[in-house]
Design a protein around this motif. Structure first.
Motif, PDB file in Angstrom:
ATOM      1  N   LYS A 251       0.822  -1.214   0.000  1.00 28.04           N
ATOM      2  CA  LYS A 251       0.000   0.000   0.000  1.00 28.04           C
ATOM      3  C   LYS A 251       0.863   1.274   0.000  1.00 28.04           C
ATOM      4  O   LYS A 251       1.945   1.297   0.589  1.00 28.04           O
ATOM      5  CB  LYS A 251      -0.896   0.032   1.243  1.00 28.04           C
ATOM      6  CG  LYS A 251      -1.934  -1.079   1.258  1.00 28.04           C
ATOM      7  CD  LYS A 251      -2.987  -0.870   2.326  1.00 28.04           C
ATOM      8  CE  LYS A 251      -2.504  -1.176   3.724  1.00 28.04           C
ATOM      9  NZ  LYS A 251      -2.249  -2.591   4.002  1.00 28.04           N
TER      10      LYS A 251
ATOM     11  N   THR B 247       0.049   5.270   1.006  1.00 31.20           N
ATOM     12  CA  THR B 247      -0.950   6.206   1.534  1.00 31.20           C
ATOM     13  C   THR B 247      -0.475   7.653   1.348  1.00 31.20           C
ATOM     14  O   THR B 247       0.705   7.900   1.073  1.00 31.20           O
ATOM     15  CB  THR B 247      -1.169   5.963   3.036  1.00 31.20           C
ATOM     16  OG1 THR B 247       0.076   6.215   3.712  1.00 31.20           O
ATOM     17  CG2 THR B 247      -1.616   4.532   3.315  1.00 31.20           C
ATOM     18  N   GLN B 248      -1.404   8.575   1.514  1.00 32.74           N
ATOM     19  CA  GLN B 248      -1.051   9.999   1.417  1.00 32.74           C
ATOM     20  C   GLN B 248      -0.025  10.374   2.484  1.00 32.74           C
ATOM     21  O   GLN B 248       0.861  11.197   2.240  1.00 32.74           O
ATOM     22  CB  GLN B 248      -2.317  10.864   1.560  1.00 32.74           C
ATOM     23  CG  GLN B 248      -3.271  10.751   0.376  1.00 32.74           C
ATOM     24  CD  GLN B 248      -2.675  11.278  -0.922  1.00 32.74           C
ATOM     25  OE1 GLN B 248      -1.853  12.207  -0.920  1.00 32.74           O
ATOM     26  NE2 GLN B 248      -3.059  10.691  -2.046  1.00 32.74           N
TER      27      GLN B 248
ATOM     28  N   GLU C 146      -3.708   5.150  -2.145  1.00 29.02           N
ATOM     29  CA  GLU C 146      -4.767   5.938  -1.510  1.00 29.02           C
ATOM     30  C   GLU C 146      -4.868   7.305  -2.190  1.00 29.02           C
ATOM     31  O   GLU C 146      -3.996   8.152  -2.023  1.00 29.02           O
ATOM     32  CB  GLU C 146      -4.440   6.134  -0.025  1.00 29.02           C
ATOM     33  CG  GLU C 146      -5.459   6.960   0.713  1.00 29.02           C
ATOM     34  CD  GLU C 146      -5.047   7.239   2.162  1.00 29.02           C
ATOM     35  OE1 GLU C 146      -3.922   7.723   2.387  1.00 29.02           O
ATOM     36  OE2 GLU C 146      -5.853   6.940   3.049  1.00 29.02           O
TER      37      GLU C 146
ATOM     38  N   ASP D 152      -7.824   9.304  -1.878  1.00 27.25           N
ATOM     39  CA  ASP D 152      -8.363   9.979  -0.693  1.00 27.25           C
ATOM     40  C   ASP D 152      -9.173   8.939   0.083  1.00 27.25           C
ATOM     41  O   ASP D 152      -9.083   7.742  -0.222  1.00 27.25           O
ATOM     42  CB  ASP D 152      -9.186  11.221  -1.067  1.00 27.25           C
ATOM     43  CG  ASP D 152     -10.314  10.909  -2.044  1.00 27.25           C
ATOM     44  OD1 ASP D 152     -10.942   9.835  -1.894  1.00 27.25           O
ATOM     45  OD2 ASP D 152     -10.582  11.711  -2.940  1.00 27.25           O
ATOM     46  N   ASP D 153      -9.963   9.386   1.066  1.00 30.94           N
ATOM     47  CA  ASP D 153     -10.636   8.382   1.908  1.00 30.94           C
ATOM     48  C   ASP D 153     -11.839   7.726   1.222  1.00 30.94           C
ATOM     49  O   ASP D 153     -12.506   6.870   1.805  1.00 30.94           O
ATOM     50  CB  ASP D 153     -10.994   8.957   3.287  1.00 30.94           C
ATOM     51  CG  ASP D 153     -11.926  10.155   3.183  1.00 30.94           C
ATOM     52  OD1 ASP D 153     -12.303  10.522   2.044  1.00 30.94           O
ATOM     53  OD2 ASP D 153     -12.262  10.739   4.227  1.00 30.94           O
TER      54      ASP D 153
ATOM     55  N   THR E 142      -9.524   4.542  -4.075  1.00 33.58           N
ATOM     56  CA  THR E 142      -8.269   3.794  -4.076  1.00 33.58           C
ATOM     57  C   THR E 142      -7.968   3.318  -5.485  1.00 33.58           C
ATOM     58  O   THR E 142      -8.820   2.722  -6.141  1.00 33.58           O
ATOM     59  CB  THR E 142      -8.384   2.554  -3.144  1.00 33.58           C
ATOM     60  OG1 THR E 142      -8.789   2.998  -1.853  1.00 33.58           O
ATOM     61  CG2 THR E 142      -7.056   1.817  -3.047  1.00 33.58           C
TER      62      THR E 142
ATOM     63  N   ASP F 203     -12.310   3.525   0.939  1.00 30.93           N
ATOM     64  CA  ASP F 203     -11.017   3.853   1.535  1.00 30.93           C
ATOM     65  C   ASP F 203     -10.044   2.687   1.309  1.00 30.93           C
ATOM     66  O   ASP F 203     -10.453   1.586   0.920  1.00 30.93           O
ATOM     67  CB  ASP F 203     -11.165   4.186   3.033  1.00 30.93           C
ATOM     68  CG  ASP F 203     -11.653   2.996   3.829  1.00 30.93           C
ATOM     69  OD1 ASP F 203     -10.871   2.035   3.993  1.00 30.93           O
ATOM     70  OD2 ASP F 203     -12.826   3.001   4.259  1.00 30.93           O
ATOM     71  N   ILE F 204      -8.782   2.931   1.577  1.00 34.33           N
ATOM     72  CA  ILE F 204      -7.754   1.955   1.200  1.00 34.33           C
ATOM     73  C   ILE F 204      -7.887   0.649   2.001  1.00 34.33           C
ATOM     74  O   ILE F 204      -7.643  -0.441   1.462  1.00 34.33           O
ATOM     75  CB  ILE F 204      -6.332   2.581   1.295  1.00 34.33           C
ATOM     76  CG1 ILE F 204      -5.285   1.692   0.597  1.00 34.33           C
ATOM     77  CG2 ILE F 204      -5.931   2.893   2.737  1.00 34.33           C
ATOM     78  CD1 ILE F 204      -3.973   2.398   0.303  1.00 34.33           C
TER      79      ILE F 204
ATOM     80  N   SER G 213     -10.784  -1.292   0.515  1.00 36.96           N
ATOM     81  CA  SER G 213     -10.351  -1.761  -0.804  1.00 36.96           C
ATOM     82  C   SER G 213      -9.443  -2.976  -0.672  1.00 36.96           C
ATOM     83  O   SER G 213      -9.553  -3.942  -1.442  1.00 36.96           O
ATOM     84  CB  SER G 213      -9.597  -0.654  -1.548  1.00 36.96           C
ATOM     85  OG  SER G 213     -10.409   0.476  -1.671  1.00 36.96           O
TER      86      SER G 213
END
Ligand code: 5GP
Ligand code: MN
Ligand code: MN
Length: 321
Positions: free
Chosen positions: A226, A228-229, A263, A265-266, A269, A304-305, A308
């Protein structure tokens, strides 16, 4: 390749003057290399050529000759011909999607199995290792000289879409094309250094961070990583800096399917999938309106990630059951 389609494309190009060229969002090497090669070739024919930017160009490709001809245009009129490269469907055109309706004629040149044949002419060959191979055929058909600049872009297109000529999509034809490009005086060692051996320290840190999230399932036949931001912020990188991470995931010996979750955003994905030798990952992306190739595909999940990851994990567990 049927001769007819190449004749038809050559005729369509000769008959028209204002030619726009575009490719898909989140551009890769095949996208950028193909649109630049096509753009530079049509400039040799003294056409009015507009190579459209559809998204941020990853820094890996900024060295490519002619990169400055990729631009955003505010006002677009007199769209005689719209050539779309390496783009499986019109949604993948992003901001340039509406131009489809403005164009007098559309040529769709691509190698995705999931291509929707949206053009007036469709030169779609899923056996081609890269769209760059198809662009090579067109330039050859048009009798345009393969300048060092055009050849550098085509080499990049084909090299990047074949994992440096390693994937099963590579054929004797691929190598014949590359041999011809080498004879045009390209500096392949320089190109390879730029493409594959120039990772910034920031990007290297992102690679490390992403690998700390590595999860495997189905007896380690599937692996998920993964981004993420938060990771992007910590490592001072951008989402396009994730390019290349997934191939390290696939490199794990037990892995057949590699997955990278990005990610956005929330609620969104971006999913990338790669397989090694027997799973069709384009099929896995279909329920999410995605697509691509048997060994490389993608889709977007509007969750969200974490959610997902659960969805993808369940599918992958099923696939290997
Ligand atoms: P990547 O994982 O590098 O973004 O994409 C791998 C392959 O799948 C590329 O050939 C790309 O064009 C295709 N692909 C990625 N995301 C999507 C998507 O959302 N829809 C479709 N149709 N193809 C995708
Ligand atoms: Mn592509
Ligand atoms: Mn491609």
């Amino acid at each position: 390749i049927p001769v007819k389609i190449l004749d038809d494309i050559a005729d369509a190009i000769h008959e028209r003057d204002n030619i726009y060229i575009a490719s898909h969002i989140q551009p890769d090497g095949d996208n950028i290399g193909s649109i630049l090669a096509m753009g530079l070739a049509l400039l040799e024919l003294n056409k009015n050529v507009f190579v459209l930017k559809s998204d941020i160009i990853p820094s890996d490709y900024l060295f490519l000759p002619g990169i400055e001809i990729i631009k955003e245009y505010k006002e677009i009129t007199d769209l005689d011909l719209f050539i779309i490269l390496d783009c499986s469907d019109i949604d993948r055109l992003g901001i340039n999607k509406n131009l489809i309706n403005k164009a007098n004629f559309v040529i769709n040149i691509d190698h995705h199995v999931t291509n929707t044949n949206f053009g007036g002419l469709n030169f779609v060959d899923s056996k081609a290792a890269a769209t760059g191979e198809l662009v090579f055929r067109i330039i050859e058909k048009l009798n345009i000289k393969f300048t060092k600049e055009i050849a550098t872009n085509l080499y990049t297109a084909i090299s990047t879409d074949t994992g440096s000529f390693k994937y099963e999509s590579v054929t004797d034809k691929t190598h014949e094309i590359i041999a011809k490009l080498l004879r045009c005086g390209i500096d392949h060692s320089y190109i390879n250094n730029k493409l594959y051996h120039s990772r910034s320290l920031e990007r290297t840190n992102l690679l490390i961070e992403s690998f700390l999230t590595l999860n495997t399932l189905a007896d380690n036949k599937a692996a998920i990583v993964k981004v993420t931001q938060k990771m992007l912020n910590r490592t001072k990188t951008k989402m396009e800096d994730t390019e290349g991470i997934i191939s390290f995931v696939r490199d794990i010996d037990s892995v057949e399917v590699a997955c990278l979750l990005k990610e956005i955003d929330d609620k969104e994905t971006k999913v990338s999938l790669r397989s090694k030798s027997y799973i069709d990952v384009a099929k896995i992306c279909e329920p999410f309106n995605g697509g691509g190739h048997i060994r490389a595909a993608g889709c977007t999940i509007y969750e969200d990630i974490g959610t997902s990851e659960k969805l993808i994990s369940n599918i992958l567990t099923e696939v290997f059951r």
